[in-house]
Design a protein around this motif. Structure first.
Motif, short mmCIF file in Angstrom:
data_model
loop_
_atom_site.label_atom_id
_atom_site.label_comp_id
_atom_site.label_asym_id
_atom_site.label_seq_id
_atom_site.Cartn_x
_atom_site.Cartn_y
_atom_site.Cartn_z
N ALA A 36 9.87 1.46 21.54
CA ALA A 36 10.45 1.90 22.81
C ALA A 36 11.90 2.33 22.61
O ALA A 36 12.33 3.38 23.10
N ASN A 37 12.65 1.53 21.90
CA ASN A 37 14.07 1.85 21.68
C ASN A 37 14.24 3.05 20.76
O ASN A 37 15.16 3.85 20.95
N ASP A 38 13.36 3.21 19.77
CA ASP A 38 13.41 4.39 18.92
C ASP A 38 13.10 5.66 19.72
O ASP A 38 13.71 6.70 19.51
N TYR A 42 15.49 8.82 20.23
CA TYR A 42 15.01 10.15 19.87
C TYR A 42 15.26 11.14 21.02
O TYR A 42 15.75 12.25 20.79
N ALA A 43 14.92 10.75 22.25
CA ALA A 43 15.12 11.64 23.40
C ALA A 43 16.61 11.95 23.59
O ALA A 43 16.98 13.09 23.89
N ASP A 49 19.09 13.51 26.63
CA ASP A 49 18.64 12.85 27.85
C ASP A 49 18.55 11.35 27.64
O ASP A 49 17.91 10.88 26.70
N LYS A 50 19.18 10.62 28.55
CA LYS A 50 19.17 9.15 28.48
C LYS A 50 18.23 8.60 29.55
O LYS A 50 18.03 9.24 30.58
N PRO A 51 17.70 7.42 29.33
CA PRO A 51 16.85 6.83 30.38
C PRO A 51 17.67 6.54 31.63
O PRO A 51 18.84 6.16 31.54
#
Length: 149
Positions: A36-38, A42-43, A49-51
């Protein structure tokens, strides 16, 4: 007895100071799994783009949106297995991706893929982020999802 209101006020102020210190000095890590953190990294690296944690009532969900049009191309979350049709009540980490509808039936036959959680089940799929689906494949899903929105 007259000092109880003072104790209550002090306790309240100390609690507020502690909460502020924690929120300003430490990052809360919602997602524990490396995949999930990778994926988040990557995004951010590839698309900038950040969550975004858009729902105060549901802090365990984050949308990754295309910065140009604000459309989601990935939704990350933590859910109970039973919420996605699996047996058990343990918490798992999942990601939803926009999918070409004709590719969906083939994906759903593969381990680690499920019908979309809380999204249109015709054009979105959920991937369990437990290592079943390799990170390279998950990154490809993210890339394709990005192009579809």
């Amino acid at each position: 007895m007259g000092h109880l209101p003072l104790v209550g006020r002090i306790r309240k102020e100390v609690s507020a100071i502690t909460d502020k210190f924690i929120s300003e000095c430490f990052e809360t890590q919602i997602f524990k799994r490396k995949s999930a953190n990778d994926l988040i990294g990557y995004a951010e690296q590839k698309y900038g783009d950040k969550p975004e944690y858009l729902w105060e009532r549901f802090p365990q969900f984050a949308a990754i949106r295309k910065h140009e049009n604000k459309k989601w191309y990935c939704l990350l979350g933590t859910v109970e297995k039973s919420k996605v049709g699996l047996k058990g009540d343990e918490i798992i980490e999942v990601a939803n991706f926009k999918i070409v509808p004709k590719e969906l039936p083939g994906l759903l036959k593969k381990p680690g893929y499920l019908p979309a959680y809380h999204m249109n089940k015709k054009s979105w799929a959920t991937v369990i982020l437990d290592g079943t689906v390799p990170l390279t494949e998950i990154k490809k899903l993210l890339d394709k999802s990005y192009t579809l929105v």
